[in-house]
Scaffold this motif. Sequence first.
Motif, short mmCIF file in Angstrom:
data_model
loop_
_atom_site.label_atom_id
_atom_site.label_comp_id
_atom_site.label_asym_id
_atom_site.label_seq_id
_atom_site.Cartn_x
_atom_site.Cartn_y
_atom_site.Cartn_z
N MET A 98 0.88 -1.21 0.13
CA MET A 98 0.04 -0.01 0.06
C MET A 98 0.88 1.29 0.03
SD MET A 98 -3.35 1.07 -0.10
CE MET A 98 -4.26 -0.16 0.91
N ASN A 99 1.95 1.26 0.74
CA ASN A 99 2.83 2.41 0.87
C ASN A 99 3.40 2.59 -0.43
OD1 ASN A 99 2.35 2.90 3.60
ND2 ASN A 99 4.48 1.64 4.20
N GLN A 100 3.75 1.60 -1.21
CA GLN A 100 4.40 1.89 -2.61
C GLN A 100 3.24 2.68 -3.49
OE1 GLN A 100 5.86 -2.25 -3.36
NE2 GLN A 100 7.38 -1.96 -2.37
N LEU A 101 1.95 2.60 -3.36
CA LEU A 101 1.14 3.36 -4.25
C LEU A 101 0.59 4.40 -3.65
CD1 LEU A 101 -1.21 -0.06 -5.09
CD2 LEU A 101 0.51 1.06 -6.60
N ASP A 102 1.32 4.82 -2.25
CA ASP A 102 0.47 6.02 -1.64
C ASP A 102 1.53 7.36 -1.72
OD1 ASP A 102 -0.63 7.92 -0.02
OD2 ASP A 102 -0.64 6.38 1.57
N GLY A 103 0.98 8.22 -2.56
CA GLY A 103 1.81 9.45 -2.95
C GLY A 103 2.13 10.23 -1.42
N SER A 104 1.60 10.05 -0.30
CA SER A 104 1.77 10.82 0.87
C SER A 104 3.05 10.13 1.57
CB SER A 104 0.61 10.65 1.55
OG SER A 104 0.33 9.46 2.20
#
Length: 280
Positions: A98-104
Motif C-alpha cells: 500500500m505504501n508503494q502506491l501512496d503518494g503521501s
Amino acid sequence: MIWKKVMAAIMAGTLVFALAGCGSGQKETASGGKDKVHLTVFAAASMTETMNQIAKAYEKEHPNVEISFNFDSSGTLKTQIQNGAECDLFISAAQKQMNQLDGSQDKKANPDGLDFVKSDSRVNLLENKVVLVTPEGNPGGIQNFNDMAAKLKAGSIRLVMGNSDVPVGQYTQKILKFYGFDENAIASAGHITYGSNVKEVTTQVKEGSADCGIIYATDAFSAQLKPVDEATKDMCGQVIYPAAVMKNSQHQQEAQAFLDYLKGDAAMQVFKSVGFSPVS
C-alpha cells in the motif's frame, strides 16, 4: 398550405414531447438506482472466503451495487494497479504494498513516487496472525517454531513459504532471520519450496508436499489445518491489512461506502469468525 403548417407544428410538438419524455425517463432511471454501479475490489488472497461472503450480504442491502474481486498476492495486485488495471478499492495484506502506491509516503516507502491511493480514505482494516501448519498426521513431528528451526538446521524437514514479493513470504523471511537462518542456503539444499501466494503455500501443505508451511491463521481455518504454533510480534511484527480507495476510481463514493461497511459490526463478525481481528 395553412393545413400543412398546422400539421408540421403538431408533429414538431409531438417530437419535442417524446424527447422530453425520454429525458425524464433517463433521469428517473438514474435517480431510481436501476443502473448498477460495478465496483472492482483488489484484495489479498487470504481474504477470498470472507470477502465473497460479505459482498453477498452487501449486495442484498445495496441492489444498485455489484462487486467483483481480484484476489492474489498483494505484490501482484500492487503491480497490476501500477500498470493501469481498473481498481476501485485495494486491500493489502501488508503496509509495504500500500505504501508503494501512496503518494503521501516518503521516498523510502514509495521509491517510485506512485500516487494511486486516496490518502484520506486509507485505514488499517484488519489484523491477522502468522502460523505454522503441518499436513494431516504431522509426519515431520513438528511441535512449534523452535522445533521447526531445529529440524531445518538438521536438514530433516522441508518448509514451504511464500515468495519474497508477497507479504506471507516477507513475514516468513523475518522468522527465518529471527532464527539466524540463511534462506538461500536452505533453499539450495532443497529444504525450502515456494508458493506465489498464501493459497499456494496452503495447498502444498494440505497435499503433503512439504512437512510444514507458514501461512495466515485465516487460511489455516479455511483449509481446516490446525496450527501447531503462532508467531510472536518479535518474530515477524504485526500483520496489518490496510485498505484504501484508489484515486483513479470512477466510483469513489460507492467504494468508500463499501469500505465503511467493511469496518462495521456486520462485516467484522464475518472477519472474526475465521481468525481476523480489528487492529489493536
